[in-house]
Write an enzyme that holds these catalytic residues in place. Sequence first.
Site, PDB file in Angstrom:
ATOM      1  N   GLU A 111      35.415 125.846  81.754  1.00  0.00           N
ATOM      2  CA  GLU A 111      36.222 124.727  81.706  1.00  0.00           C
ATOM      3  C   GLU A 111      37.550 125.043  82.278  1.00  0.00           C
ATOM      4  O   GLU A 111      37.957 126.352  82.292  1.00  0.00           O
ATOM      5  CB  GLU A 111      36.174 124.425  80.110  1.00  0.00           C
ATOM      6  CG  GLU A 111      37.064 123.400  79.600  1.00  0.00           C
ATOM      7  CD  GLU A 111      36.894 122.083  80.194  1.00  0.00           C
ATOM      8  OE1 GLU A 111      36.808 121.893  81.725  1.00  0.00           O
ATOM      9  OE2 GLU A 111      36.925 121.022  79.502  1.00  0.00           O
ATOM     10  N   ASP A 112      38.193 124.126  82.616  1.00  0.00           N
ATOM     11  CA  ASP A 112      39.833 124.595  83.093  1.00  0.00           C
ATOM     12  C   ASP A 112      40.648 124.836  81.835  1.00  0.00           C
ATOM     13  O   ASP A 112      41.096 126.007  82.099  1.00  0.00           O
ATOM     14  CB  ASP A 112      40.222 123.272  83.674  1.00  0.00           C
ATOM     15  CG  ASP A 112      40.302 122.029  82.849  1.00  0.00           C
ATOM     16  OD1 ASP A 112      39.805 122.036  81.744  1.00  0.00           O
ATOM     17  OD2 ASP A 112      40.568 120.957  83.391  1.00  0.00           O
ATOM     18  N   ASP A 153      42.385 123.639  74.860  1.00  0.00           N
ATOM     19  CA  ASP A 153      43.599 122.794  74.197  1.00  0.00           C
ATOM     20  C   ASP A 153      43.238 122.895  72.694  1.00  0.00           C
ATOM     21  O   ASP A 153      43.494 123.776  72.106  1.00  0.00           O
ATOM     22  CB  ASP A 153      43.919 121.590  74.834  1.00  0.00           C
ATOM     23  CG  ASP A 153      45.265 121.038  74.542  1.00  0.00           C
ATOM     24  OD1 ASP A 153      46.210 121.571  74.217  1.00  0.00           O
ATOM     25  OD2 ASP A 153      45.494 119.869  74.456  1.00  0.00           O
ATOM     26  N   PHE A 208      52.277 120.985  79.529  1.00  0.00           N
ATOM     27  CA  PHE A 208      51.294 120.233  80.097  1.00  0.00           C
ATOM     28  C   PHE A 208      51.434 120.753  81.509  1.00  0.00           C
ATOM     29  O   PHE A 208      52.089 121.024  82.283  1.00  0.00           O
ATOM     30  CB  PHE A 208      51.615 118.773  80.208  1.00  0.00           C
ATOM     31  CG  PHE A 208      50.498 118.028  80.663  1.00  0.00           C
ATOM     32  CD1 PHE A 208      49.429 117.670  79.849  1.00  0.00           C
ATOM     33  CD2 PHE A 208      50.629 117.658  81.909  1.00  0.00           C
ATOM     34  CE1 PHE A 208      48.371 117.085  80.261  1.00  0.00           C
ATOM     35  CE2 PHE A 208      49.315 116.761  82.234  1.00  0.00           C
ATOM     36  CZ  PHE A 208      48.309 116.827  81.573  1.00  0.00           C
ATOM     37  N   ARG A 255      45.422 117.886  91.429  1.00  0.00           N
ATOM     38  CA  ARG A 255      44.365 118.934  91.059  1.00  0.00           C
ATOM     39  C   ARG A 255      44.147 119.950  92.322  1.00  0.00           C
ATOM     40  O   ARG A 255      43.603 121.093  92.259  1.00  0.00           O
ATOM     41  CB  ARG A 255      42.832 118.151  91.263  1.00  0.00           C
ATOM     42  CG  ARG A 255      42.740 117.182  90.124  1.00  0.00           C
ATOM     43  CD  ARG A 255      41.299 116.874  89.990  1.00  0.00           C
ATOM     44  NE  ARG A 255      40.913 115.647  88.988  1.00  0.00           N
ATOM     45  CZ  ARG A 255      40.765 115.655  87.724  1.00  0.00           C
ATOM     46  NH1 ARG A 255      40.940 116.956  87.365  1.00  0.00           N
ATOM     47  NH2 ARG A 255      40.604 114.603  86.876  1.00  0.00           N
TER      48      ARG A 255
HETATM   49  P1  IMP Z   1      40.926 119.625  74.143  1.00  0.00           P
HETATM   50  O1  IMP Z   1      39.643 118.813  73.723  1.00  0.00           O
HETATM   51  O2  IMP Z   1      42.057 119.343  73.613  1.00  0.00           O
HETATM   52  O3  IMP Z   1      40.523 121.301  73.965  1.00  0.00           O
HETATM   53  O4  IMP Z   1      41.176 119.321  75.391  1.00  0.00           O
HETATM   54  C1  IMP Z   1      40.665 119.724  76.766  1.00  0.00           C
HETATM   55  C2  IMP Z   1      40.951 118.801  77.891  1.00  0.00           C
HETATM   56  O5  IMP Z   1      42.221 118.035  77.832  1.00  0.00           O
HETATM   57  C3  IMP Z   1      40.845 119.730  79.178  1.00  0.00           C
HETATM   58  O6  IMP Z   1      39.517 119.697  79.816  1.00  0.00           O
HETATM   59  C4  IMP Z   1      41.668 118.958  79.925  1.00  0.00           C
HETATM   60  O7  IMP Z   1      40.972 117.528  80.586  1.00  0.00           O
HETATM   61  C5  IMP Z   1      42.720 118.035  78.956  1.00  0.00           C
HETATM   62  N1  IMP Z   1      43.984 119.122  79.122  1.00  0.00           N
HETATM   63  C6  IMP Z   1      44.355 119.453  77.972  1.00  0.00           C
HETATM   64  N2  IMP Z   1      45.614 120.167  78.200  1.00  0.00           N
HETATM   65  C7  IMP Z   1      45.912 119.782  79.499  1.00  0.00           C
HETATM   66  C8  IMP Z   1      47.039 120.304  80.423  1.00  0.00           C
HETATM   67  O8  IMP Z   1      47.933 120.800  80.111  1.00  0.00           O
HETATM   68  N3  IMP Z   1      47.046 119.719  81.691  1.00  0.00           N
HETATM   69  C9  IMP Z   1      45.966 118.721  82.178  1.00  0.00           C
HETATM   70  N4  IMP Z   1      44.835 118.536  81.343  1.00  0.00           N
HETATM   71  C10 IMP Z   1      44.949 119.119  80.090  1.00  0.00           C
END
Ligand code: IMP
Length: 179
Positions: free
Chosen positions: A99-100, A103, A152, A165
């Site tokens: 995963e990228d 968060d 962000f 991207r």
């Molecule tokens: P989570 O469910 O809150 O952990 O969010 C994960 C997803 O939110 C990631 O796979 C990203 O697609 C998106 N995301 C969270 N933070 C960022 C950010 O700083 N930049 C871009 N996408 C983000």
Amino acid sequence: MAPTTDLRVLIGRERIAARVQELGAEIARDFAGQEILLVGILKGAAVFLADLARAIPLHASFDFMAVTSYGRKSQSSGVVRLLKDLNEDIAGKNVVLVEDILDTGLTLSYIRDLLLDRQPARLRIAVLLDKTSRRQVPLRADYTGFEIPDEFVVGYGLDYAEKYRNLGDVCVLALPPGK
Ligand code: IMP
């Protein structure tokens, strides 16, 4: 892409490349002599997966899932919908979920539980970035590239409204107020 003053480099491409090599070596050590399946979460993990895969000197196959989180793009709502499932059965396989960014952890914990139900031999999680301070559910990746502050970020696969991207560096994007 038009140049913009809203972007500031947080992690440059050389640091990313060096760290991805280290993560690849770690994964190769942990799965020595075995085959692995890299599962990328579209679309953000595509760039990381492509580089990570080439840093792992093992037999590695790829599969991809796509999910969407309801709500505003820059915030996770916690409600996850599966848009594309895996093509392969993962029962009995060594799976590394790629995963990228981690968060709140809501997206990844949903996907992890979904995959664990399918009884892989091992399931490990690799993330390029981790915003630890934002976590809402207890979840730790097994392989983490960089811990980053609560800002962000875009680039190296990460987007804002499908843009950025293809930036080589991870950059902080100044979002308009309220986003
Ligand atoms: P989570 O469910 O809150 O952990 O969010 C994960 C997803 O939110 C990631 O796979 C990203 O697609 C998106 N995301 C969270 N933070 C960022 C950010 O700083 N930049 C871009 N996408 C983000």
